[in-house]
Design an enzyme around this catalytic site. Structure first.
Site, PDB file in Angstrom:
ATOM      1  N   CYS A   1       0.872  -1.177   0.000  1.00  0.00           N
ATOM      2  CA  CYS A   1       0.000   0.000   0.000  1.00  0.00           C
ATOM      3  C   CYS A   1       0.907   1.225   0.000  1.00  0.00           C
ATOM      4  O   CYS A   1       1.730   1.383   0.916  1.00  0.00           O
ATOM      5  CB  CYS A   1      -0.861  -0.037   1.264  1.00  0.00           C
ATOM      6  SG  CYS A   1      -1.925   1.403   1.477  1.00  0.00           S
TER       7      CYS A   1
ATOM      8  N   CYS B   1      -1.122   3.732  -6.466  1.00  0.00           N
ATOM      9  CA  CYS B   1      -1.977   3.124  -5.437  1.00  0.00           C
ATOM     10  C   CYS B   1      -2.209   1.698  -5.898  1.00  0.00           C
ATOM     11  O   CYS B   1      -2.485   1.466  -7.086  1.00  0.00           O
ATOM     12  CB  CYS B   1      -3.300   3.877  -5.343  1.00  0.00           C
ATOM     13  SG  CYS B   1      -4.572   3.021  -4.369  1.00  0.00           S
TER      14      CYS B   1
HETATM   15  N1  DGL Z   1      -4.020   0.722  -1.733  1.00  0.00           N
HETATM   16  C1  DGL Z   1      -3.662   1.958  -1.137  1.00  0.00           C
HETATM   17  C2  DGL Z   1      -2.398   2.527  -1.777  1.00  0.00           C
HETATM   18  O1  DGL Z   1      -1.640   1.828  -2.417  1.00  0.00           O
HETATM   19  C3  DGL Z   1      -4.652   3.076  -1.043  1.00  0.00           C
HETATM   20  C4  DGL Z   1      -6.085   2.917  -0.841  1.00  0.00           C
HETATM   21  C5  DGL Z   1      -6.618   3.684   0.340  1.00  0.00           C
HETATM   22  O2  DGL Z   1      -6.861   4.898   0.244  1.00  0.00           O
HETATM   23  O3  DGL Z   1      -6.816   3.035   1.361  1.00  0.00           O
HETATM   24  O4  DGL Z   1      -2.125   3.695  -1.618  1.00  0.00           O
END
Ligand code: DGL
Length: 256
Positions: free
Chosen positions: A73, A184
């Site tokens: 993430c 993301c």
């Molecule tokens: N999957 C997360 C990232 O790579 C972001 C999603 C969220 O806002 O929770 O930044």
């Protein structure tokens, strides 16, 4: 130790885009994926909140026996990677960041659009990355609140998603970019619609494969690679405790 799973965490189901790269590169490893969909999204929360949630998710994985942690993430990485490295000095802790480097190298001085959460684009880590590449390309950043929610719902195509992206990307349909960096881990699952909206010529990058290679390198360095020849196992857990969410993760793991 080497048979213990690699712990992979995300704010939700998006980190599966990194898990699938890890599995492709190291199919004999065991994995435990923890998605915090109950608390998602992270990208629009406060820094302290994301640090607290990321630490709780990491602690859960370490308690489950993880031999390494992959923070799949970008938001959690920018908020908490240093805290996690301080807390777990004895295991590899690998983070992800927007794949700006391959994008700026794609052509001579390209125009590059970075799509990510508001927090990722606001944090110091991203500003350092921008600074490192600012002379090599024209880089524009676009916070995309609301986009990860489509993926959380399993809505990977369709009119609503297309309309959302048309609005969000209006400026870049009028003034095209050469490359898009998906900063993301949820966004690779809506890559086809992004391409449809921006045009076939656009080159799209994400950090999943690079993170998987870095994980392999760190495991090798620490003598933690699983030497078993058998196919590893993948456990999927989610803070929503909903069979539907786990089923979506399984579906995303096979997404191509
Ligand atoms: N999957 C997360 C990232 O790579 C972001 C999603 C969220 O806002 O929770 O930044």
């Amino acid at each position: 130790m080497m048979h213990r799973p690699i712990g992979v965490l995300d704010s939700g189901v998006g980190g599966i885009s990194v898990l699938r790269e890890l599995v492709a590169l190291m199919p004999n490893e065991n994995y435990i994926f923890y998605g915090d969909s109950y608390n998602a999204p992270y990208g629009t929360k406060s820094l302290e909140e994301v640090q607290r949630l990321t630490c709780a998710a990491a602690e859960h994985l370490v308690n489950r026996g993880a031999k390494a942690l992959v923070v799949a993430c970008n938001t959690a990485t920018s908020a908490a990677i240093n805290i996690l490295r301080g807390r777990y000095p004895d295991i590899p802790v690998i983070g992800i960041e927007p794949a700006l480097k391959p994008a700026v190298l794609a052509s001579a001085h390209p125009r590059v659009l970075v799509m990510a959460t508001p927090m990722t684009l606001r944090e110091e880590k991203f500003h350092q990355l921008l600074e490192a590449h600012r002379t090599e390309a024209e880089i524009v950043s676009l916070p995309c609140p609301g986009l990860m929610e489509f993926v959380e719902r399993g809505e990977l195509q369709g009119e609503a998603l297309e309309n959302f992206l048309m609005d969000l990307l209006t400026e870049y349909r009028e003034h095209p970019v050469d490359c898009v960096v998906l900063g993301c881990t949820h966004y690779p699952f809506v890559k086809n619609t992004i391409r449809k909206v921006l045009g076939e010529q656009v080159r799209i990058f994400d950090g999943g494969a690079g993170t998987a290679r870095e994980t392999r390198r760190r495991l090798e360095e620490c003598g933690l690679r699983n030497t078993s020849a058998a196919q590893g196992k993948i456990w999927i857990e989610n803070s929503l405790h909903a069979p539907k969410t786990v089923a979506l993760c399984r579906q995303l793991l096979d997404f191509s």
